[in-house]
Design a protein around this motif. Structure first.
Motif, PDB file in Angstrom:
ATOM      1  N   UNK A 179       4.964   3.213  12.563  1.00 53.69           N
ATOM      2  CA  UNK A 179       5.423   4.260  13.479  1.00 53.69           C
ATOM      3  C   UNK A 179       6.723   3.897  14.179  1.00 53.69           C
ATOM      4  N   UNK A 180       6.885   2.651  14.564  1.00 53.08           N
ATOM      5  CA  UNK A 180       8.065   2.246  15.337  1.00 53.08           C
ATOM      6  C   UNK A 180       9.026   1.390  14.523  1.00 53.08           C
ATOM      7  N   UNK A 181       8.964   1.505  13.205  1.00 53.91           N
ATOM      8  CA  UNK A 181       9.824   0.720  12.316  1.00 53.91           C
ATOM      9  C   UNK A 181       9.800  -0.762  12.674  1.00 53.91           C
ATOM     10  N   UNK A 182       8.625  -1.417  12.535  1.00 53.40           N
ATOM     11  CA  UNK A 182       8.501  -2.824  12.954  1.00 53.40           C
ATOM     12  C   UNK A 182       9.370  -3.743  12.117  1.00 53.40           C
ATOM     13  N   UNK A 183       9.726  -4.869  12.721  1.00 53.75           N
ATOM     14  CA  UNK A 183      10.476  -5.883  11.993  1.00 53.75           C
ATOM     15  C   UNK A 183       9.533  -6.746  11.155  1.00 53.75           C
ATOM     16  N   UNK A 184       8.290  -6.911  11.641  1.00 52.94           N
ATOM     17  CA  UNK A 184       7.293  -7.716  10.934  1.00 52.94           C
ATOM     18  C   UNK A 184       6.019  -6.907  10.780  1.00 52.94           C
ATOM     19  N   UNK A 185       5.505  -6.834   9.552  1.00 47.91           N
ATOM     20  CA  UNK A 185       4.255  -6.134   9.265  1.00 47.91           C
ATOM     21  C   UNK A 185       3.259  -7.166   8.731  1.00 47.91           C
ATOM     22  N   UNK A 186       2.140  -7.307   9.442  1.00 44.74           N
ATOM     23  CA  UNK A 186       1.091  -8.249   9.046  1.00 44.74           C
ATOM     24  C   UNK A 186      -0.063  -7.451   8.448  1.00 44.74           C
ATOM     25  N   UNK A 187      -0.435  -7.766   7.228  1.00 45.36           N
ATOM     26  CA  UNK A 187      -1.500  -7.047   6.523  1.00 45.36           C
ATOM     27  C   UNK A 187      -2.600  -8.042   6.166  1.00 45.36           C
ATOM     28  N   UNK A 188      -3.753  -7.907   6.840  1.00 42.93           N
ATOM     29  CA  UNK A 188      -4.862  -8.843   6.673  1.00 42.93           C
ATOM     30  C   UNK A 188      -5.929  -8.212   5.780  1.00 42.93           C
ATOM     31  N   UNK A 189      -5.925  -8.586   4.505  1.00 40.50           N
ATOM     32  CA  UNK A 189      -6.884  -8.065   3.509  1.00 40.50           C
ATOM     33  C   UNK A 189      -6.937  -6.531   3.538  1.00 40.50           C
ATOM     34  N   UNK A 190      -5.800  -5.837   3.418  1.00 40.84           N
ATOM     35  CA  UNK A 190      -5.806  -4.378   3.597  1.00 40.84           C
ATOM     36  C   UNK A 190      -6.442  -3.592   2.462  1.00 40.84           C
ATOM     37  N   UNK A 191      -6.722  -4.232   1.324  1.00 32.93           N
ATOM     38  CA  UNK A 191      -7.291  -3.481   0.186  1.00 32.93           C
ATOM     39  C   UNK A 191      -8.648  -4.007  -0.256  1.00 32.93           C
ATOM     40  N   UNK A 192      -9.236  -4.951   0.492  1.00 29.91           N
ATOM     41  CA  UNK A 192     -10.471  -5.599   0.038  1.00 29.91           C
ATOM     42  C   UNK A 192     -11.620  -4.619  -0.124  1.00 29.91           C
ATOM     43  N   UNK A 193     -11.772  -3.672   0.806  1.00 29.14           N
ATOM     44  CA  UNK A 193     -12.904  -2.758   0.752  1.00 29.14           C
ATOM     45  C   UNK A 193     -12.655  -1.500  -0.056  1.00 29.14           C
ATOM     46  N   UNK A 194     -11.518  -1.424  -0.762  1.00 23.66           N
ATOM     47  CA  UNK A 194     -11.157  -0.201  -1.480  1.00 23.66           C
ATOM     48  C   UNK A 194     -11.499  -0.324  -2.963  1.00 23.66           C
ATOM     49  N   UNK A 195     -11.807   0.809  -3.592  1.00 21.66           N
ATOM     50  CA  UNK A 195     -12.026   0.803  -5.034  1.00 21.66           C
ATOM     51  C   UNK A 195     -10.680   0.646  -5.746  1.00 21.66           C
ATOM     52  N   UNK A 196     -10.732   0.385  -7.054  1.00 19.30           N
ATOM     53  CA  UNK A 196      -9.520  -0.030  -7.771  1.00 19.30           C
ATOM     54  C   UNK A 196      -8.448   1.059  -7.804  1.00 19.30           C
ATOM     55  N   UNK A 197      -8.829   2.325  -7.910  1.00 26.00           N
ATOM     56  CA  UNK A 197      -7.809   3.374  -7.968  1.00 26.00           C
ATOM     57  C   UNK A 197      -7.118   3.529  -6.627  1.00 26.00           C
ATOM     58  N   UNK A 198      -7.879   3.482  -5.537  1.00 25.25           N
ATOM     59  CA  UNK A 198      -7.275   3.565  -4.206  1.00 25.25           C
ATOM     60  C   UNK A 198      -6.450   2.321  -3.927  1.00 25.25           C
ATOM     61  N   UNK A 199      -6.969   1.162  -4.322  1.00 23.22           N
ATOM     62  CA  UNK A 199      -6.228  -0.084  -4.135  1.00 23.22           C
ATOM     63  C   UNK A 199      -4.889  -0.025  -4.859  1.00 23.22           C
ATOM     64  N   UNK A 200      -4.881   0.518  -6.074  1.00 26.52           N
ATOM     65  CA  UNK A 200      -3.641   0.593  -6.849  1.00 26.52           C
ATOM     66  C   UNK A 200      -2.599   1.456  -6.152  1.00 26.52           C
ATOM     67  N   UNK A 201      -3.016   2.596  -5.592  1.00 26.95           N
ATOM     68  CA  UNK A 201      -2.053   3.458  -4.905  1.00 26.95           C
ATOM     69  C   UNK A 201      -1.551   2.801  -3.620  1.00 26.95           C
ATOM     70  N   UNK A 202      -2.421   2.057  -2.904  1.00 26.56           N
ATOM     71  CA  UNK A 202      -1.984   1.358  -1.691  1.00 26.56           C
ATOM     72  C   UNK A 202      -0.997   0.249  -2.051  1.00 26.56           C
ATOM     73  N   UNK A 203      -1.254  -0.476  -3.146  1.00 26.17           N
ATOM     74  CA  UNK A 203      -0.332  -1.524  -3.573  1.00 26.17           C
ATOM     75  C   UNK A 203       1.005  -0.928  -4.014  1.00 26.17           C
ATOM     76  N   UNK A 204       0.961   0.211  -4.721  1.00 26.52           N
ATOM     77  CA  UNK A 204       2.203   0.904  -5.064  1.00 26.52           C
ATOM     78  C   UNK A 204       2.986   1.231  -3.801  1.00 26.52           C
TER      79      UNK A 204
END
Length: 702
Positions: A179-204
């Motif tokens: 939202x505020x155009x951060x300089x640093x984005x920390x992503x802690x296991x952001x796709x672990x609970x997602x199925x493979x198709x949703x995970x693929x779109x998030x990784x894209x």
């Protein structure tokens, strides 16, 4: 505090950790979560941070935001844009978080208020940090939803979190972080609970963001396929230390620490060119205990196959392997790919006998809700039930494993809960070793209940937070296995060792264990009763690759020794290929494909199976991402499909026949037990998929 000038900020790394050490002081003693971590992240760079559960990855992420509790003792330095975060005041930290540093958590629901619509939640962040009026903030929310690929961004903000799918929730959280155009984005296991198709779109999306915004990204994950897809550099963490760091291709092609080689060797692989399937390798033992003080030896020495006298006499410092590549190992030049031993051929399972299957389900149905009348007690039905399972057949032989795959909302967990009786079926037949099973678990006999155990996706919900974890294991031993109170402690210790946990953990409460450690306790509890059938619902999704390999080998060994059977639900196709003898592919409560594992996961397959395989991340940085992406999400079914259940999202839809006529059941190349529900003839499916595969190979080599 003394702020650095603009010239210093421009020249300094975005984030710089120097000998970071974090110790948590508790009534049970000191826990050394991070012992020695030195890292740098540049603007526009993605640093992947990998390691087993309990290695300190998340603690490093929280330390970057100075977001640690008062019980934490922090040593070393964390510098953000050249400034030491420890010197920031509380007001400056509030201004920093969410503005210049933002975080995306593993579970999006922990970041979203269930009582507010998602649009106003993001507007709240924008108004706090940016000088925008209400109208401009609303427009900014719409732009953010568009930037993360959410459909209908104008209306998305009016929904509550529970009205969104898991993938949509995660996209909303990513939009909030941006939202505020951060300089640093920390992503802690952001796709672990997602199925493979949703995970693929998030990784894209993350790969696109890396190119579109100039933020530095710390990406924490235990999935090496995901790291290979998104990272520029990789840092490997063990027992609170950074043991290896290198550019992503260098690390995957030329790992120089025994631990890194071990992690890479734990990833399930398909059969080799010779068609022979190899047994999964694993790293023995468990992570060096965080309560143990630093020793004058290598912390990995107790588990390392390369250990020598020097490793036990002093602690190695990071050594320069090549430009940008360091390894904390005395003998990094001796590290080879076969360090953990040659891959052994897996033993073939005996063919199932003609005895009654352990589990047999025919025309299994489960509907939720519905039946509401227009005038409460009379009139036409105005709300139809959700059709979670529709005429599903499955069969599990003795000593065999049935894998169930599909996206979230496809009916996998409903099938699991119907099998064990936690959800009463609405139709069809269920049998356990030829005996009819009542729909509700309370109506089943004591023998039937003890013959079936379930391991849930979220281990926290199956462990009593007020009791030590040994309670879950010893209770199962006494209740279902008939073990005496005096013997249960010894047997519990054996089970803890079997799932890769130190028996000393038995006296800890669930809150003192990581998610992966909690899941291992749940597996130990399930094995305690020695059941005929274990239903595992995403039982290894929370585990890092080394522990996952231990658990998968444990499941296989346990099956060979006891002859028990598994129903194994997962969204990891590499795992399901490794553990399963047969695979059931579910979509929207319907069977898309069913048959022997190798037949289902090869060409030809149902277009939905093909899409799942296409979306699976590959632990190879040079692998070209496949092109098939499914738009939208699994439909919520309140009325029967007129045509094919997959027609609304199928990339191979051939016309009106798919919308108007149910697909025929075809026999696949896997024999009589291989079934594909599709209008496209099997030979045409094979030709289409092989042509696409050939084009993919051509693109990768060019």
């Amino acid at each position: 505090m003394n702020h650095a000038n603009h010239a210093d900020i421009a020249e300094a790394p975005l984030v710089q950790l120097e000998d970071l050490a974090v110790t948590f002081l508790t009534p049970r003693g000191a826990f050394r979560a991070v012992r020695s971590a030195s890292l740098e992240i540049a603007r526009g760079e993605v640093l992947g941070l990998v390691g087993e559960s309990g290695c300190g990855k998340s603690t490093v992420a929280f330390a970057m935001m100075n977001y640690l509790p008062g019980t934490a003792r922090v040593e070393g330095a964390v510098r953000f844009e050249g400034m030491d975060i420890a010197e920031f005041s509380d007001a400056e930290l509030r201004e920093l978080r969410g503005n210049r540093i933002a975080m995306v958590y593993q579970d999006p629901l922990t970041s979203l208020s269930p009582s507010m619509r998602v649009g106003p939640q993001i507007e709240e962040v924008i108004k706090h940090h940016l000088d925008l009026d209400a109208e401009a903030a609303q427009q900014r929310v719409v732009e953010l939803f568009e930037s993360v690929g959410l459909a209908d961004p104008q209306r998305m903000g009016r929904r509550y979190p529970h009205q969104l799918s898991g993938g949509q929730q995660q996209r909303v959280v990513i939009a909030m972080a941006l939202a505020c155009d951060p300089h640093l984005l920390i992503m802690d296991e952001p796709t672990t609970g997602l199925d493979v198709t949703t995970e693929a779109t998030i990784l894209d999306l993350i790969v696109e963001l890396k190119d579109r915004v100039n933020a530095g990204i710390l990406f924490v994950s235990h999935n090496l396929g995901v790291i290979a897809r998104v990272a520029d550099r990789v840092a490997v963490m063990y027992a609170g230390e950074i043991v290896e760091e290198a550019p992503v291709r260098e690390l995957f092609k030329n790992p120089r620490h025994p631990y890194t080689v071990g992690l890479l060797s734990c990833v399930p692989q398909p059969p080799g060119d010779d068609g022979i399937e190899r047994q999964l390798r694993s790293i023995p033992g468990s992570v060096f205990d965080a309560q143990s003080a630093q020793t004058d030896s290598c912390l990995f020495a107790p588990r390392c196959p390369l250990v020598k006298d020097a490793c036990l006499q002093s602690s190695p410092l990071p050594a320069q392997v090549s430009d940008g590549h360091t390894a904390r190992c005395f003998y990094h030049s001796d590290v080879t790919e076969d360090l953990w031993g040659e891959l052994r051929e897996r033993l073939l399972k005996p063919e199932p006998d003609d005895a009654a299957p352990v589990l047999n389900a025919e025309d299994l149905r489960k509907f939720y809700g519905g039946g509401r009348k227009k005038y409460i007690l009379f009139g036409p039905t105005v709300r139809r039930p959700v059709r979670a399972l529709v005429d599903v057949d499955m069969r599990v032989e003795g000593g065999r494993t049935l894998g169930i795959v599909g996206e979230s909302g496809s009916g996998k967990s409903t099938a699991a809960r119907a099998i064990v009786g936690l959800e009463a079926k609405d139709g069809g037949k269920l049998e356990l070793r030829g005996q009819a099973l009542e729909g509700d678990v309370g109506d089943r006999t004591e023998d039937q209940r003890s013959s079936m155990r379930m391991v849930f996706q979220n281990p926290t919900s199956s462990l009593n937070p007020k009791l030590p974890i040994k309670h879950a294991i010893t209770r199962a031993l006494r209740k279902f296995a008939g073990v005496s109170h005096s013997e249960s402690q010894e047997r519990a210790e054996q089970l803890m060792n079997a799932v890769g946990l130190d028996p000393l953990y038995l006296d800890r409460r669930p809150s003192e264990l990581s998610g992966g450690q909690q899941q291992r306790v749940a597996l130990a509890s399930a094995f305690a009763a020695n059941p005929d059938l274990v239903v595992a619902d995403e039982a290894v999704s929370a585990l890092d690759v080394s522990v996952q390999a231990q658990v998968l080998n444990l499941l296989e060994q346990h099956q060979r020794e006891t002859g028990n059977s598994y129903v194994f639900i997962t969204h990891d196709l590499g795992v399901v290929r490794y553990v399963s003898d047969d695979i059931l592919v579910l979509y929207a409560g319907h069977v898309a494909e069913y048959g022997p594992s190798e037949a289902v996961l090869s060409t030809p397959s149902h277009p939905y199976t093909e899409a799942l395989l296409s979306a699976a991340p590959v632990p190879d940085p040079d692998a070209e991402p496949t092109h098939i992406r499914l738009e939208g999400s699994v439909p919520t079914l309140r009325s029967a499909f007129k045509g094919c259940f997959f027609a609304g999202r199928c990339p191979r839809k051939i016309g009106d026949i798919c919308d108007n006529e149910p697909p025929p059941e075809q026999r696949g190349p896997g024999g009589e037990r291989h079934m594909i529900n599709c209008h496209i003839p099997v030979d045409e499916l094979e030709q289409l998929q092989r042509e696409d595969s050939g084009r993919q190979v051509a693109r990768s080599s060019s």
